[in-house]
Enzyme design. Structure first.
Site, mmCIF file in Angstrom:
data_model
loop_
_atom_site.group_PDB
_atom_site.id
_atom_site.type_symbol
_atom_site.label_atom_id
_atom_site.label_comp_id
_atom_site.label_asym_id
_atom_site.label_seq_id
_atom_site.Cartn_x
_atom_site.Cartn_y
_atom_site.Cartn_z
ATOM 1 N N HIS A 143 -5.211 -2.639 -11.859
ATOM 2 C CA HIS A 143 -5.813 -2.451 -10.531
ATOM 3 C C HIS A 143 -7.326 -2.433 -10.722
ATOM 4 C CE1 HIS A 143 -7.164 0.173 -7.106
ATOM 5 N NE2 HIS A 143 -6.360 -0.629 -6.468
ATOM 6 N N HIS B 262 0.822 -1.224 0.000
ATOM 7 C CA HIS B 262 0.000 0.000 0.000
ATOM 8 C C HIS B 262 0.847 1.261 0.000
ATOM 9 C CE1 HIS B 262 -3.706 -2.369 1.273
ATOM 10 N NE2 HIS B 262 -4.103 -1.641 0.257
HETATM 11 O O1 LIG Z 1 -6.437 -3.187 -4.466
HETATM 12 C C1 LIG Z 1 -5.342 -2.619 -4.236
HETATM 13 O O2 LIG Z 1 -4.266 -2.879 -4.782
HETATM 14 C C2 LIG Z 1 -5.331 -1.531 -3.259
HETATM 15 O O3 LIG Z 1 -4.274 -0.984 -2.982
HETATM 16 C C3 LIG Z 1 -6.636 -1.096 -2.682
HETATM 17 C C4 LIG Z 1 -6.512 0.294 -2.150
HETATM 18 O O4 LIG Z 1 -6.509 0.222 -0.776
HETATM 19 C C5 LIG Z 1 -7.649 1.109 -2.651
HETATM 20 O O5 LIG Z 1 -7.510 1.180 -4.025
HETATM 21 C C6 LIG Z 1 -7.601 2.489 -2.025
HETATM 22 O O6 LIG Z 1 -8.554 3.288 -2.613
HETATM 23 MG MG LIG Z 2 -2.623 -1.722 -4.109
#
Ligand SMILES: O=C(O)C(=O)C[C@H](O)[C@H](O)CO
Ligand SMILES: [Mg+2]
Length: 393
Positions: A299, A199
């Protein structure tokens, strides 16, 4: 066809998702002069109110334009919006409208987006699971849930084993993370891929220490090991770590992406169609990555419209590695929002052949779930965390 109306919807329900960010959807509905309707999706997180109003402002740049001139419409807005490449709100609003325009062109021509882009490279899109580890804290919790993911047929899963550690991680945090990763590796065996989510929150020295500790468990990649904009941190991490780097969910333009590719800072690129510039820019970014021999793993962490359009693009590009998927950990209302959904079977999704984004939005549920955009409370566990994983520290 002309763009006649652009309406943002904030959707939520009593049933929450696996995280705060996953408990809301922002949907954009575009209606044409012929009465056709297309759908897109924007990023919620801590920005529900500003994104909602950004969509209302950005829409002024699209109303009256030809639906079918998708790329030109994007560039017209780029010309108008002096700060597009610096504004996440504007980038996600533009992206959501772009997705809805591609949906409309597909519906007008009776073709799914994959056909508009030259056809499917694959009939099924391989996915990895995310969102599965809500309330997991002990290694046993992670192992138990990881086994359930494999039982559902997934062959890859992502998780964040670092709890509330931020920027610097000490020996206690390293050991806890290692115990979780070890437990998952032992639970799923040697042939299931495990993906480590950081993250984007560590300094380079900590991320390098983490890589040294976790390397023996053969993670497929280390996602966002350092802060998104920390180019020096990425350079240092690549010099001292043997793990593949995945990043890209926070990119908002093609040009921003080039910086990471040109310097070899990313091994698996993770653009998000709902903020990089919709289908129009995500397609270009995937081709740019291909030129640098970098795989793509879009993503895909928000809702069922983003999921549908991401599957369409993931089916077309040759350099797809995996598509992120929360489908089995969506709150039920997100699955109900789209008819003829996109279920995951044996770790992959069959690519829909319906027109546009390939699925139909259920208008009744859209109306039932709509709510006012509100400013979210800020609590100890940030919105970007899969819920309940920061307990007992
Ligand atoms: O799914 C992911 O790779 C993430 O990092 C989820 C994140 O916490 C999310 O996109 C934040 O908005
Ligand atoms: Mg992520």
């Amino acid at each position: 066809m002309k763009i006649q109306e652009i309406t943002p919807f904030v959707l939520s329900s009593k049933e929450r998702g696996s995280a705060t960010w996953a408990s809301t959807m922002i949907v954009v509905k575009v209606t044409t002069s012929d009465g056709m309707i297309g759908y897109g999706e924007a990023v919620p997180t801590l920005r529900v109110k500003p994104v909602f109003s950004a969509i209302q402002q950005v829409s002024k740049g699209y109303l009256g334009k030809e639906v079918e001139r998708v790329e030109r419409n994007y560039h017209e807005w780029y010309k108008q919006d002096f700060y597009l490449s610096r504004s996440f709100e504007s980038a996600t609003a533009t992206s959501a409208i772009d997705i809805a325009l591609w949906d409309l062109v597909g519906k007008e021509l009776g073709a799914p987006i994959h056909r508009l882009l030259g056809g499917k490279f694959r009939d099924h899109v391989p996915v990895y699971a995310n969102g599965w580890y809500k309330d997991c804290v002990t290694p046993e919790d992670f192992a138990r849930e990881a086994k359930n993911v494999v039982k559902r047929g997934y062959r890859a899963m992502k998780f964040d084993p670092f709890g509330p550690y931020y920027d610097w991680i000490d020996e206690h945090g390293l050991r806890q993370a290692e115990e979780r990763v070890k437990a998952v590796r032992e639970a799923v065996g040697e042939e299931v891929e495990i993906l480590i989510e950081h993250h984007g929150r560590f300094n380079a020295n900590s991320a390098i220490e983490i890589a040294k500790r976790l390397e023996k468990y053969r993670p497929l990649f280390a996602e966002e090991p350092v802060h998104h904009e920390d180019l020096e941190g990425y350079r240092k991490y690549k010099r001292h770590s043997n793990l593949r780097v995945a990043m890209g969910e926070r990119l908002v333009s093609l040009k921003e992406t080039l910086v990471y590719l040109r310097e070899g800072l990313v091994d698996i690129l993770q653009p998000d169609l709902t903020n990089i510039g919709g289908v129009t820019v995500a397609r270009k970014v995937a081709s740019l990555a291909e030129a640098f021999d970098v795989e793509v793993a879009f993503h895909n962490a928000f809702g069922s419209i983003q999921n549908a359009v991401s599957i369409q693009l993931a089916s077309v590009i040759p350099n797809l590695l995996l598509l992120e998927n929360f489908y089995d950990w969506f709150p039920q209302w997100k699955r109900d929002l789209v008819n003829n959904g996109t279920p995951v079977e044996m770790g992959r999704v069959k690519v829909p052949d319906g027109p546009g984004i390939g699925v139909e939005v259920n208008e009744r549920i859209l109306e039932e779930l709509k709510t006012d955009p509100v400013a979210l409370e800020v609590v100890e566990e940030p919105v970007w965390v899969v819920g309940g994983t920061w307990k007992n520290y």
